[in-house]
Write a protein that holds these residues in place. Structure first.
Motif, mmCIF file in Angstrom:
data_model
loop_
_atom_site.group_PDB
_atom_site.id
_atom_site.type_symbol
_atom_site.label_atom_id
_atom_site.label_comp_id
_atom_site.label_asym_id
_atom_site.label_seq_id
_atom_site.Cartn_x
_atom_site.Cartn_y
_atom_site.Cartn_z
ATOM 1 N N TYR A 227 0.847 -1.192 0.000
ATOM 2 C CA TYR A 227 0.000 0.000 0.000
ATOM 3 C C TYR A 227 0.885 1.245 0.000
ATOM 4 O O TYR A 227 1.511 1.563 1.020
ATOM 5 N N SER A 231 -1.919 7.067 -3.920
ATOM 6 C CA SER A 231 -1.866 6.345 -5.196
ATOM 7 C C SER A 231 -1.336 7.205 -6.335
ATOM 8 O O SER A 231 -0.969 6.678 -7.388
ATOM 9 N N GLU A 536 3.718 7.212 -14.724
ATOM 10 C CA GLU A 536 3.772 6.424 -13.490
ATOM 11 C C GLU A 536 5.223 6.172 -13.115
ATOM 12 O O GLU A 536 6.124 6.265 -13.955
ATOM 13 N N ILE A 564 3.004 4.091 -8.545
ATOM 14 C CA ILE A 564 2.117 5.223 -8.292
ATOM 15 C C ILE A 564 1.956 6.006 -9.589
ATOM 16 O O ILE A 564 2.859 6.040 -10.435
ATOM 17 N N SER A 576 -3.547 6.629 2.551
ATOM 18 C CA SER A 576 -4.150 5.299 2.687
ATOM 19 C C SER A 576 -4.457 5.008 4.153
ATOM 20 O O SER A 576 -3.624 5.224 5.045
#
Length: 726
Positions: A227, A231, A536, A564, A576
């Motif tokens: 995680y 993002s 990304e 990400i 998150s």
């Protein structure tokens, strides 16, 4: 018989419990009265689950009158001579058996018999070494090569002795080397007399090779989840401490059952294959353990013994002023269980507290064993301070350096990176929490604080529930940077050893064993560079290498790349919830450690203030505002620690142990028993696995089903037993 019995009691005047257990292959004596007596004695020694509830009613050891002989003591108190063991007066010819040693010191026979029972052949007064020692009682064989000493004043011809002599002694099977006589033989120098392993439960194995293989068909596996804290990150920005959470979970084909306290029969654990265990329990039987503590410890050990299977092996070390191995590592078959129960039931509390000696002997059993089960662990329990210190480096008040007592193969000093954990249990207000925590921390085990001795069994149950469900061993986590411009900042892994390579592109965490469905969470920080045109950025790849304890194969698992998005413009994005939750856990653990250090320096007000500030910061996080259960439980835990710093007395008696147990739990991310005042039903248990909860429920179902223990047993834990929220 009744009249003779009363005459025997008056004639002897002894406070004596006589246990003469029957072995499985013995036939009862012909006399009906002797048969009844023998049966009662045998039942007392076995401490079967149906009889455990009787133990809690006793002020001393678990010897209810319905299960054994207990004679009253009515000796004269006018004598000037005093027994140096029990410190009560004694008078020859006053109805009490007296033993006079070759060094001229005299003791009550039952007192000195208890003292020499575990191999102590030294006079408690002058420390002279005896060549002759007293027997436990008539009809029992003395130690090999030792002369039997007849105690002065023992009535040889009364009715009671006639009955006792007619009870057959345990039959020894000379074909087996693991039979434990009631009177222990001298210990060998090397503990390589462990019983050979039974048939190992294994999964289908196509090859005996131990080469690393990709995990495509193994029933047991490690799930990897990652995680990133957000993002998406703006393409033109760089980030120095970007956090990625790595979540690992061991899966297994083990199912749990719903349990009810009102069930008439105890639930059975699932029969899925599992790795067998070598377990050594190191138990404090010093004088402070006398009474209810020892009774409940015996019952807790009975629970452990009954829940080990025939492929598991157990050895028990008992320590007071010295330490004694009661029996070598033995498989818990029906015969092994019976003999283990007999040995544990015969324990008597007296003497000082030599934790160091007990720990050394327990470690030696593990070090010297000829055969090895896949899983190994040591359980250490004590209620007092170590009265025999070990040389330590530095400090005005040297403390025992327990790390020096553990062989390299146990404390991880052999560069293997993995070790045999010592799970330490301290209970009551007088145990040495700092030393017990040090022992567990050094070996990779947990430290549990049992404030009320009545929950010893529950604490043991939770621990062995985990040990009996190990599905992953020697787990090592590797973190590798994918982007060439990325560098690792920190690996926040608690007490798990971690390291980063010189170029800071790769890091490793040594995790060790995982129980079925157990999870580990690690926070990794990296620097994220700015991107010129890419949409990304690939950050990390996580690789896990571990051993399956059944197939003995090394298995490799890899995660997907952690990526990400990198748009030109990013709106406001929340962190998150998973990352925020683990940050809160680490902040709370850091506050606990700092508060403990401050309290040890005498500043309780400052320590409580640190905890209060941490609670305030947690309340402002996203997790708290969303009523995250882990965050709520951390707040309750910190509040409890504040209350246990109300005064120096409260901190010394329970606060220190409570904080250290919390630190142990959070640093290893493993459940511990803690205190008795936090209502676990309303809080989330972050670390308790289904197997641990199932074993704990078994213990509580048995205990709460007994009316005699309903008012005593309040198994309250630091957290509840709900599954971890995701």
């Amino acid at each position: 018989m009744g009249s003779k019995w009363r005459k025997a009691k008056l004639a002897l005047g002894l406070k004596l419990c006589v246990f003469v257990p029957r072995t499985l292959d013995e036939s009862p004596p012909p006399s009906s009265s002797v048969d009844d007596l023998s049966e009662r004695l045998s039942n007392a020694a076995l401490l079967s689950p149906s009889n455990w509830d009787a133990c809690s009613r006793l002020p001393m050891t678990p010897t209810p009158s319905s299960h054994g002989l207990r004679l009253s003591r009515s000796g004269s108190k006018s004598s000037k001579q005093t027994c140096s063991i029990c410190l009560t007066k004694m008078k020859q010819g006053g109805g009490q058996a007296i033993f006079t040693a070759e060094c001229s010191h005299s003791f009550h026979f039952h007192c000195i018999a208890s003292n020499v029972k575990h191999g102590n052949q030294i006079c408690p007064v002058c420390r002279a070494k005896w060549k002759e020692i007293p027997m436990q009682g008539p009809g029992l064989d003395p130690l090999p090569g030792r002369a039997a000493i007849n105690p002065i004043g023992w009535h040889q011809n009364d009715a009671l002795m006639t009955v006792v002599r007619r009870i057959p002694p345990p039959r020894r099977d000379l074909s087996r080397r693991h039979i434990v006589p009631l009177f222990q033989a001298p210990e060998p120098r090397v503990f390589d007399d462990d019983e050979s392993l039974g048939h190992q439960p294994v999964l289908p194995d196509q090859s005996s090779s131990s080469n690393t293989v990709a995990d495509t068909s193994s029933v047991r596996a490690v799930e990897i989840k990652t995680y990133p804290e957000v993002s998406a990150a703006a393409r033109s920005n760089s980030y120095d401490n970007f956090t990625v959470l790595i979540n690992l979970k061991a899966t297994a084909n083990i199912t749990t059952q719903n349990l009810s306290i009102n069930q008439t029969s105890l639930p059975q654990l699932s029969q899925a294959p599992r790795a067998p265990v070598d377990l050594v329990t190191v138990l404090d039987i010093s004088g402070s353990m006398a009474g209810t503590k020892l009774a409940l410890l015996k019952r807790a050990m009975g629970f452990v013994i009954q829940n080990l299977c025939s492929n598991d092996r157990l050895s028990v070390i008992a320590f007071s002023s010295t330490a004694r191995r009661l029996f070598p590592l033995r498989r818990m078959s029906d015969t092994g269980r019976q003999q283990a129960l007999q040995a544990v039931n015969a324990l008597i509390a007296n003497g000082g507290t030599n934790i160091a000696e007990g720990l050394k002997k327990g470690a030696k059993v593990m070090e010297d064993r000829k055969y090895k089960n896949p899983v190994a662990s040591i359980i250490l329990l004590s209620d007092g301070q170590d009265t025999y210190t070990v040389n330590s480096s530095g400090g005005n008040q040297p403390q025992p350096n327990y790390q020096l007592l553990l062989p390299w193969s146990i404390n991880g000093g052999d560069n293997s990176g993995f070790q045999i954990p010592v799970h330490a249990f301290g209970f009551g207000t007088d145990h040495d929490a700092s030393s017990m925590h040090s022992i567990s921390e050094t070996s990779g085990g947990t430290f549990s604080f049992i404030e009320t001795e009545a929950v010893i069994q529950d604490a043991f149950a939770q621990c062995i529930g985990g040990l009996l469900s190990v599905v992953v061993q020697e787990l090592q986590v590797g973190v590798e940077c994918i982007h060439p411009s990325l560098c690792l900042g920190s690996l926040k892994a608690g007490s798990y050893p971690s390291r980063v390579t010189v170029d800071r592109h790769t890091g490793f965490i040594d995790v060790g064993d995982l129980y079925a469905e157990e999870e580990r969470d690690f926070l990794v920080s990296v620097n994220v560079p700015a991107e010129s045109s890419s949409n990304e950025t690939s950050l990390l790849k996580v690789r896990c290498i571990y051993k399956d304890p059944l197939t003995k194969k090394m298995v490799t698992r890899e995660s997907n790349d952690v990526r990400i998005e990198r748009p030109e413009i990013v709106g406001q994005e929340e962190v998150s919830i998973e990352v925020d939750r683990q940050r809160n856990r680490l902040h709370a653990a850091e506050a606990m450690a700092l508060a403990r250090s401050t309290a040890e320096q005498g500043d309780l007000v400052g320590a409580a203030s640190i905890l209060e500030n941490c609670r305030r910061l947690l309340s402002e996080t996203m997790s708290a505002k969303s009523n995250d259960r882990l965050c709520l439980s951390l707040d309750a835990e910190l509040k409890e620690m504040q209350e246990r710093m109300a005064s120096r007395h409260v901190y010394e008696s329970s606060g220190r142990a409570y904080i250290l147990s919390g630190l142990s739990s959070h640093s290893w991310q493993r459940a511990t028993a803690r205190g008795d005042s936090t209502d676990g039903s309303s809080l989330v248990q972050s670390y308790q696995t289904p197997s641990m909860a199932e074993m704990l429920n078994r213990s509580q179902a048995m205990l709460l089903g007994s009316p005699s223990t309903q008012r005593l047993i309040q198994p309250l834990w630091s957290f509840g037993s709900q599954p971890k929220p995701r």
